[in-house]
Design a protein around this motif. Sequence first.
Motif: not given
Length: 400
Positions: A327-346
């Motif tokens: 398994y690889a588990m990239p940290n994608i926090e930036f995209y949760l905090l800065n997106n225009k699609k109203n996506i709030h969590n993983s």
Amino acid sequence: MAIKISNRAKAIKASPTLAVSSKAKIMQANGIDVINFGVGEPDFPTPEYIKEAGIKAINDNFTRYTDNRGILELRTVICKKLKKENCLDYKEENILVSPGAKASIFNVLMSVCDPRDEVLIATPCWVSYPSQVEMLDAIPIFLPTDESTDFKISATQLEDAILTNSNPKAIILNSPNNPTGTVYTKKELEAIANVCLKYNILIVADEIYEKLIYDGEKHFSIASISEEIKAITIVINGVSKAFAMTGWRLGYAAGPIDIIKRASRIQSHTTSCVNSITQKAAVVALSEDDGSVEKMRQEFEKRRNYLVKELNAIPNVKCYPPKGAFYAMPNIEFYLLNNKKNIHNSVELCEYLLEEFHIALVPGLAFGVDKYVRFSYANSVKNIEEGVKRFTTGLKSLIH
Ligand code: PMP
Ligand code: GLU
């Protein structure tokens, strides 16, 4: 009138790893080209020499109930394996063979946990640990980790958790780890084991990924530290991951006789025994070697190297280099905090990536940490290449 569902059943959610995969499979059956990084299982077939042992068992009519604890021949082979590979001396009566390591862990937890007992679990953690603890009305206590400590708990963190909780009973330790890929060193395990000894905490050591280890790292079995530590440890292992045998269903627990005996009794009233054919195949898997296990490991290492490099090349994604498992588990926090699609969590992010970009990933939230997603690289290089492209495009689409 509908029958009332039990409160216990109401509290349990379906395994998210299996759920992601089944959603991806439904999409694939509907003709959608989904790349499935969801469930963690080797994409290789079971090696021929192991399959032949299963076929022989059928042809020999070895198809009846067996000793509830597992056939003696298999428990002897497991003892030999534990001695040779893990420096652990167990007798056959210290071994319980169950339908998967998942069942091994559950039987053990059921043997030791009373309601409100606390089970310590480092997060991110494999999805089934907290659910199994909750099914027993025991309480999971989470010990958070992140990249700054290579996703490892320290002895001090463990001691603090033991002292600040009222009923600590056991710790589940998983090395190599699902989902982080972290591998504890002998020294780190010694420090943790000493704390467990001091407070009489049972160590459930899940070593199912022991053979999938990279960069020349070595697996070390915590129970081998000393006889005293062995007396408070249950070793969990199985054939699913190392031998590409996930569908055969066989895991085992090795540990103190009083716990193993209780766990066997529980199993005698639930699943009885592992299917007889699988047991014969496992005898061969654990006692012979045609090189296929090492070949699969090398292939996983190649895929890991490629995937982690590519993930770290994506802007604002950081991926800790996993040392083991697949398994690889990239940290994608930036995209949760800065997106225009109203996506709030993983979870929302993974749904979006599956629906719009046809890649199946497991949301970090399933492992208790929201800012990550998990890739299983038990997938062909071709699929990994295409999957990373889709992931990159998908993330970009969030911010533009
Ligand atoms: N432990 C961990 C950490 C796992 O990832 C898995 C995978 N399902 C298991 C135990 C159980 O494996 P199985 O039941 O297939 O032996
Ligand atoms: N352990 C694997 C995973 O995490 C298999 C699925 C499961 O049993 O959870 O994906």
